[in-house]
Motif scaffolding. Structure first.
Motif, PDB file in Angstrom:
ATOM      1  N   SER A  24       6.882  -7.357   6.321  1.00  0.00           N
ATOM      2  CA  SER A  24       7.663  -6.199   6.781  1.00  0.00           C
ATOM      3  C   SER A  24       9.058  -6.174   6.163  1.00  0.00           C
ATOM      4  CB  SER A  24       7.742  -6.165   8.310  1.00  0.00           C
ATOM      5  OG  SER A  24       8.553  -7.226   8.793  1.00  0.00           O
ATOM      6  N   GLU A  25       9.480  -7.256   5.519  1.00  0.00           N
ATOM      7  CA  GLU A  25      10.768  -7.255   4.817  1.00  0.00           C
ATOM      8  C   GLU A  25      10.761  -6.253   3.660  1.00  0.00           C
ATOM      9  OE1 GLU A  25      11.817 -11.207   3.513  1.00  0.00           O
ATOM     10  OE2 GLU A  25      11.777 -12.042   5.554  1.00  0.00           O
ATOM     11  N   TRP A  26       9.569  -5.863   3.201  1.00  0.00           N
ATOM     12  CA  TRP A  26       9.478  -4.924   2.100  1.00  0.00           C
ATOM     13  C   TRP A  26       9.671  -3.469   2.534  1.00  0.00           C
ATOM     14  CZ3 TRP A  26       9.439  -5.915  -2.996  1.00  0.00           C
ATOM     15  CH2 TRP A  26       9.158  -7.229  -3.399  1.00  0.00           C
ATOM     16  N   CYS A  27       9.634  -3.215   3.825  1.00  0.00           N
ATOM     17  CA  CYS A  27       9.720  -1.848   4.329  1.00  0.00           C
ATOM     18  C   CYS A  27      11.043  -1.208   3.908  1.00  0.00           C
ATOM     19  CB  CYS A  27       9.576  -1.874   5.852  1.00  0.00           C
ATOM     20  SG  CYS A  27       9.528  -0.254   6.589  1.00  0.00           S
ATOM     21  N   GLY A  28      10.975  -0.156   3.111  1.00  0.00           N
ATOM     22  CA  GLY A  28      12.188   0.493   2.620  1.00  0.00           C
ATOM     23  C   GLY A  28      12.678  -0.059   1.295  1.00  0.00           C
ATOM     24  N   HIS A  29      12.020  -1.114   0.792  1.00  0.00           N
ATOM     25  CA  HIS A  29      12.499  -1.761  -0.432  1.00  0.00           C
ATOM     26  C   HIS A  29      11.413  -1.930  -1.482  1.00  0.00           C
ATOM     27  CE1 HIS A  29      16.307  -2.933   1.556  1.00  0.00           C
ATOM     28  NE2 HIS A  29      15.554  -3.006   2.623  1.00  0.00           N
ATOM     29  N   GLY A  30      10.303  -1.240  -1.333  1.00  0.00           N
ATOM     30  CA  GLY A  30       9.187  -1.399  -2.256  1.00  0.00           C
ATOM     31  C   GLY A  30       9.485  -0.822  -3.636  1.00  0.00           C
ATOM     32  N   PRO A  31       8.651  -1.147  -4.619  1.00  0.00           N
ATOM     33  CA  PRO A  31       8.912  -0.683  -5.983  1.00  0.00           C
ATOM     34  C   PRO A  31       8.752   0.831  -6.157  1.00  0.00           C
ATOM     35  CG  PRO A  31       6.825  -1.885  -5.867  1.00  0.00           C
ATOM     36  CD  PRO A  31       7.483  -2.049  -4.538  1.00  0.00           C
ATOM     37  N   ILE A  32       8.031   1.460  -5.279  1.00  0.00           N
ATOM     38  CA  ILE A  32       7.937   2.922  -5.263  1.00  0.00           C
ATOM     39  C   ILE A  32       7.509   3.290  -3.848  1.00  0.00           C
ATOM     40  CG2 ILE A  32       5.554   3.018  -6.097  1.00  0.00           C
ATOM     41  CD1 ILE A  32       6.437   5.505  -7.777  1.00  0.00           C
ATOM     42  N   ILE A  33       7.919   4.457  -3.396  1.00  0.00           N
ATOM     43  CA  ILE A  33       7.713   4.794  -1.986  1.00  0.00           C
ATOM     44  C   ILE A  33       6.242   4.750  -1.580  1.00  0.00           C
ATOM     45  CG2 ILE A  33       7.983   6.578  -0.214  1.00  0.00           C
ATOM     46  CD1 ILE A  33      10.558   5.240  -0.936  1.00  0.00           C
ATOM     47  N   GLU A  34       5.365   5.177  -2.457  1.00  0.00           N
ATOM     48  CA  GLU A  34       3.934   5.148  -2.142  1.00  0.00           C
ATOM     49  C   GLU A  34       3.490   3.739  -1.777  1.00  0.00           C
ATOM     50  OE1 GLU A  34       5.316   6.957  -4.537  1.00  0.00           O
ATOM     51  OE2 GLU A  34       4.232   8.840  -4.873  1.00  0.00           O
ATOM     52  N   GLU A  35       3.983   2.760  -2.528  1.00  0.00           N
ATOM     53  CA  GLU A  35       3.597   1.374  -2.266  1.00  0.00           C
ATOM     54  C   GLU A  35       4.252   0.866  -0.987  1.00  0.00           C
ATOM     55  OE1 GLU A  35       1.275  -0.265  -3.653  1.00  0.00           O
ATOM     56  OE2 GLU A  35       1.652  -2.092  -2.488  1.00  0.00           O
ATOM     57  N   ASP A  36       5.469   1.331  -0.716  1.00  0.00           N
ATOM     58  CA  ASP A  36       6.177   1.006   0.513  1.00  0.00           C
ATOM     59  C   ASP A  36       5.295   1.346   1.712  1.00  0.00           C
ATOM     60  OD1 ASP A  36       9.615   0.923   0.361  1.00  0.00           O
ATOM     61  OD2 ASP A  36       8.605   0.724   2.302  1.00  0.00           O
ATOM     62  N   MET A  37       4.686   2.503   1.653  1.00  0.00           N
ATOM     63  CA  MET A  37       3.855   2.951   2.765  1.00  0.00           C
ATOM     64  C   MET A  37       2.612   2.085   2.894  1.00  0.00           C
ATOM     65  SD  MET A  37       4.354   7.012   2.714  1.00  0.00           S
ATOM     66  CE  MET A  37       3.390   7.141   4.192  1.00  0.00           C
ATOM     67  N   ALA A  38       2.018   1.702   1.775  1.00  0.00           N
ATOM     68  CA  ALA A  38       0.840   0.837   1.838  1.00  0.00           C
ATOM     69  C   ALA A  38       1.204  -0.508   2.473  1.00  0.00           C
ATOM     70  CB  ALA A  38       0.274   0.624   0.438  1.00  0.00           C
ATOM     71  N   LEU A  39       2.329  -1.090   2.057  1.00  0.00           N
ATOM     72  CA  LEU A  39       2.744  -2.394   2.595  1.00  0.00           C
ATOM     73  C   LEU A  39       3.025  -2.289   4.090  1.00  0.00           C
ATOM     74  CD1 LEU A  39       5.112  -3.531  -0.296  1.00  0.00           C
ATOM     75  CD2 LEU A  39       2.944  -4.579   0.343  1.00  0.00           C
ATOM     76  N   THR A  40       3.678  -1.222   4.487  1.00  0.00           N
ATOM     77  CA  THR A  40       3.991  -1.044   5.907  1.00  0.00           C
ATOM     78  C   THR A  40       2.721  -0.847   6.719  1.00  0.00           C
ATOM     79  OG1 THR A  40       6.083  -0.048   5.279  1.00  0.00           O
ATOM     80  CG2 THR A  40       5.383   0.279   7.538  1.00  0.00           C
ATOM     81  N   ASN A  41       1.780  -0.089   6.179  1.00  0.00           N
ATOM     82  CA  ASN A  41       0.483   0.096   6.836  1.00  0.00           C
ATOM     83  C   ASN A  41      -0.193  -1.240   7.080  1.00  0.00           C
ATOM     84  OD1 ASN A  41      -0.332   2.652   7.581  1.00  0.00           O
ATOM     85  ND2 ASN A  41      -0.927   3.240   5.516  1.00  0.00           N
ATOM     86  N   MET A  42      -0.126  -2.123   6.078  1.00  0.00           N
ATOM     87  CA  MET A  42      -0.766  -3.426   6.215  1.00  0.00           C
ATOM     88  C   MET A  42      -0.044  -4.288   7.243  1.00  0.00           C
ATOM     89  SD  MET A  42      -2.237  -4.259   2.412  1.00  0.00           S
ATOM     90  CE  MET A  42      -0.679  -4.222   1.556  1.00  0.00           C
ATOM     91  N   SER A  43       1.276  -4.220   7.269  1.00  0.00           N
ATOM     92  CA  SER A  43       2.014  -4.956   8.298  1.00  0.00           C
ATOM     93  C   SER A  43       1.605  -4.484   9.681  1.00  0.00           C
ATOM     94  CB  SER A  43       3.527  -4.772   8.124  1.00  0.00           C
ATOM     95  OG  SER A  43       3.959  -5.304   6.900  1.00  0.00           O
ATOM     96  N   LEU A  44       1.426  -3.174   9.826  1.00  0.00           N
ATOM     97  CA  LEU A  44       1.002  -2.629  11.118  1.00  0.00           C
ATOM     98  C   LEU A  44      -0.379  -3.153  11.506  1.00  0.00           C
ATOM     99  CD1 LEU A  44       2.265   1.038  10.884  1.00  0.00           C
ATOM    100  CD2 LEU A  44       2.806  -0.579  12.693  1.00  0.00           C
ATOM    101  N   ASP A  45      -1.286  -3.217  10.540  1.00  0.00           N
ATOM    102  CA  ASP A  45      -2.621  -3.767  10.822  1.00  0.00           C
ATOM    103  C   ASP A  45      -2.500  -5.195  11.325  1.00  0.00           C
ATOM    104  OD1 ASP A  45      -4.298  -2.303   7.895  1.00  0.00           O
ATOM    105  OD2 ASP A  45      -3.870  -1.469   9.880  1.00  0.00           O
ATOM    106  N   LEU A  46      -1.691  -6.003  10.625  1.00  0.00           N
ATOM    107  CA  LEU A  46      -1.562  -7.422  10.976  1.00  0.00           C
ATOM    108  C   LEU A  46      -0.947  -7.592  12.359  1.00  0.00           C
ATOM    109  CD1 LEU A  46      -0.363  -8.628   7.475  1.00  0.00           C
ATOM    110  CD2 LEU A  46      -2.440  -9.418   8.628  1.00  0.00           C
ATOM    111  N   ILE A  47       0.045  -6.759  12.673  1.00  0.00           N
ATOM    112  CA  ILE A  47       0.654  -6.843  14.000  1.00  0.00           C
ATOM    113  C   ILE A  47      -0.378  -6.499  15.066  1.00  0.00           C
ATOM    114  CG2 ILE A  47       2.347  -5.759  15.539  1.00  0.00           C
ATOM    115  CD1 ILE A  47       4.179  -5.546  13.049  1.00  0.00           C
TER     116      ILE A  47
END
Lengths: 97, 333, 261
Positions: free
Chosen positions: C31-54
């Motif tokens: 979740s440290e990547w939220c807002g800091h990803g290499p492109i916004i589309e990827e930011d959303m994918a990473l955040t989605n995965m963090s949500l799954d894990l939580i």
């Protein structure tokens, strides 16, 4: 200043929310390849809901016409969906626009 | 919220019309606007209309993206797993909204890279509210309640914006937005009703710091917003800054009573004759200072975005390189 | 200050906490990547995965709370244990974006963890504990997606540019040694097999290794030679990094005793 040649291509996204309905245009996103375009479209435009069908098409592959402007049908440069800078390849010398 | 930026755009972009044909096109364009019709990407439009929209939509998009940062600041410190999940979902929505808006702006002839470049170089702005720091957990709730509340008020009229791709993006945004304000209010309500004295003090402290900046989100007073008239004429802006601000204050003052917090304005008072709340003077010098780059977090916010983009360059380049290799292989096969 | 809770010494709880804490701590880092990803589309994918894990962590922690006999809820377990009672593998607590680790590191870590979790969740669908089986039924789909996402990125970066390949090699050298711990079985695993709760983590190793080597091969990357390094996070003996992470994560719960959120 920015080099649009290194930009991820633009894709248009069409989503069918459930069986029986048409695919509807939702918007666009940038992705480097078809697989990621599809994955991203699901992340962004469907939040990965099951049962939705997603189409992605490279924006510069869409051929469009606008019947209201009859003059435009005869101008090949006008057959793109909109005037995105990367759709039009300029000579190297002026490619910085 | 982002119409705030539009009022400060230079008015010097109007070029004189060149021909009778263009005059005819503009007449038809104005007529379509007047009858409440929509303009699509390929339709003829005055160059000033196009430029105004590129600026407004892209700055709206930038605001969503930068807006991920003040709340992102509390993700790793969220007090419960439920709140952590809600906050992540909200921030993700904001990223998504930014994407919808960049997509809408790109229909007008700009590109994502060009827009990001304008933001990072300081040429493009984002809503000044995000230059304030989130200092305690209650700030997260207050941002949801007040900042998203103000945003919703600005955004609903934009669903009827004359430029259809923007209007459609705004409809999608508004559908997702109401959850944002509700979750903020809910987080505060739990702390005020069931929490400890320390939590209640935390909430009041956050309200004290965010109230006035939230009112500034609606932009300068109408009398000092010369570009508003043209935007209203073109169906880009539907309700004036002052009217929206008043609507917001009227709604929020009632919500504050439900929460049991005091809004930090001793002059805030219901006026039975006007049927609106009277309120105290806004310190517009603070607004201009923050807009001008001297708010608490301007430099950090921009630096964070620049650094994310720059650190991501090798990733984006590698993805393209891989895609090109795949294409070459496919063609050779 | 809110005091810590104590977990009963029970092999079943130990086994399940290893699973829950892997999800929790991995989500926290990601979740440290939220807002800091290499492109916004990827930011959303990473955040989605963090949500799954939580979501996965919440489900398993809630179940652990019920099984513990102490009536602990998911938040008490997530926020109020002592460091030695967190049983995530060391791999997931290693420094991330905030400490300057790059996207290659993040994707390789995701690949190692998601492949492992996918294999584990697959087998947990047959758990004799119906609650665990139900959780697994949902989690396995999410884990498959995470694994696919990470595989695609490792391949893109391994077989992308010279720079991305170099960064992937650096990430491999740094993270690969932490993989062995994912399969270091002990009496909790033996008890899980005996009771039908779930597989021994050691049983996941052959499939994991095969899957990892296949992705690395496609990414034109070489797996580093096996090392003798033995991390021990899943025994409750962590690296120096978990302490800082927990200090941040637990702060509000500890600082506001009796708080309601």
């Amino acid at each position: 200043m920015s080099n649009t040649q290194n930009e991820w291509p633009l894709w248009e996204v069409f989503v069918r929310p459930k069986a029986g309905l048409d695919h509807k245009h939702c918007g666009s996103l940038h992705a480097p390849d078809p697989k990621m375009a599809l994955q991203m479209a699901r992340e962004v435009y469907t939040r990965r809901l099951e049962g939705t069908s997603v189409w992605v098409v490279r924006s510069d592959q869409i051929v469009a016409s606008d019947p209201a402007d009859k003059d435009m049908l005869f101008d090949p440069a006008e057959d793109k969906v909109y005037r995105h800078p990367t759709f039009y390849e300029l000579p190297e010398a002026v490619n910085h626009m | 919220m982002y119409t705030q930026m539009m009022d400060m755009a230079p008015a010097d972009e109007r070029k004189p019309l060149r021909s009778a044909e263009e005059h005819e096109l503009e007449t038809r364009f104005d007529a379509r606007i007047d009858e409440g019709g929509f303009i699509e990407a390929k339709d003829w439009m005055p160059e000033h209309y196009r430029k105004t929209l590129v600026r407004q939509i892209s700055q709206h998009a930038h605001s969503e993206i930068v807006g991920m940062l003040p709340e992102g600041n509390w993700v790793t410190r969220a007090p419960t797993l439920k709140r952590k999940a809600i906050l992540l979902a909200k921030i993700q929505d904001e990223g998504g909204h930014g994407l919808y808006l960049y997509a809408a702006a790109e229909t007008l002839g700009t590109s994502r890279d060009q827009m990001v470049d304008a933001l990072h170089s300081g040429k493009a702005k984002y809503s000044s509210i995000f230059n304030y720091p989130t200092l305690n957990w209650a700030d997260v709730g207050v941002v949801g309640w007040l900042v998203d509340g103000a945003a919703i008020m600005n955004q609903i009229p934009l669903c009827r914006c004359s430029y259809a791709p923007y209007a459609r993006a705004m409809i999608r945004v508004c559908k997702e937005e109401s959850f944002h304000q509700r979750q903020g209010f809910d987080a505060l309500n739990v702390m005020m009703r069931e929490g400890t004295d320390a939590q209640r003090a935390m909430v009041q402290d956050a309200v004290n710091r965010w109230w006035w900046p939230s009112l500034m989100m609606f932009g300068p007073p109408d009398a000092e917003s010369p570009n508003s008239a043209q935007s209203m004429r073109w169906g880009i802006k539907r309700i004036s800054n002052d009217d929206l601000r008043q609507k917001f204050i009227d709604a929020t003052a009632e919500q504050a009573k439900v929460l049991g917090v005091t809004l930090p304005d001793p002059l805030l008072k219901w006026n039975a004759q006007r049927e609106h709340y009277d309120f105290g003077p806004i310190d517009w010098s603070e607004f201009w200072r923050v807009v001008g780059g001297e708010g608490a977090c301007n430099r950090e916010r921009l630096a964070d975005r620049v650094s994310a983009w720059d650190n991501g360059a090798w990733v984006r380049d590698a993805a393209l390189a891989h895609a090109r290799k795949q294409q070459t292989q496919a063609q050779a096969a | 200050m809110t005091p810590s809770i104590q977990i009963p010494a029970d092999l079943r709880l130990r086994y399940l906490l290893r699973l829950a804490d892997a999800c929790l701590i991995h989500a926290q880092r990601q979740s440290e990547w939220c807002g800091h990803g290499p492109i916004i589309e990827e930011d959303m994918a990473l955040t989605n995965m963090s949500l799954d894990l939580i979501g996965q962590a919440r489900a398993v922690l809630t179940h652990v709370g019920q099984l513990s006999g102490k009536g602990y809820d998911e938040d008490q377990l997530a926020f109020l244990r002592e460091e030695r009672d967190y049983l995530n593998p060391t791999l997931v607590e290693l420094p991330g974006r905030k400490a300057g680790r790059d996207f290659a590191d993040a994707m390789l870590r995701n690949l190692m963890v998601a492949t492992w979790m996918h294999l584990w969740w697959q087998r947990l669908q047959a758990s004799g504990d119906t609650e665990v089986a139900a959780i697994a039924g949902k989690a396995v789909k999410e884990a498959r997606y995470h694994r696919e996402h990470a595989s695609d990125w490792v391949i893109r970066l391994g077989d992308g540019s010279d720079e991305s390949a170099r960064r992937m090699r650096d990430a491999l050298a740094r993270l690969w040694p932490y993989g062995t711990e994912l399969f270091a079985a002990d009496e909790a695993d033996a008890a899980a097999v005996a009771s039908g709760l779930g597989p021994s983590r050691a049983d996941l190793q052959p499939d994991w290794t095969a899957a990892m080597l296949a992705v690395l091969a496609e990414a034109k990357l070489a797996a580093p030679a096996p090392s003798k390094f033995v991390p021990t996070g899943s025994q409750g003996v962590h690296s120096e990094h978990l302490g800082y992470m927990l200090a941040e994560m637990q702060y509000l719960q500890r600082a506001y005793p009796g708080g309601k959120w």
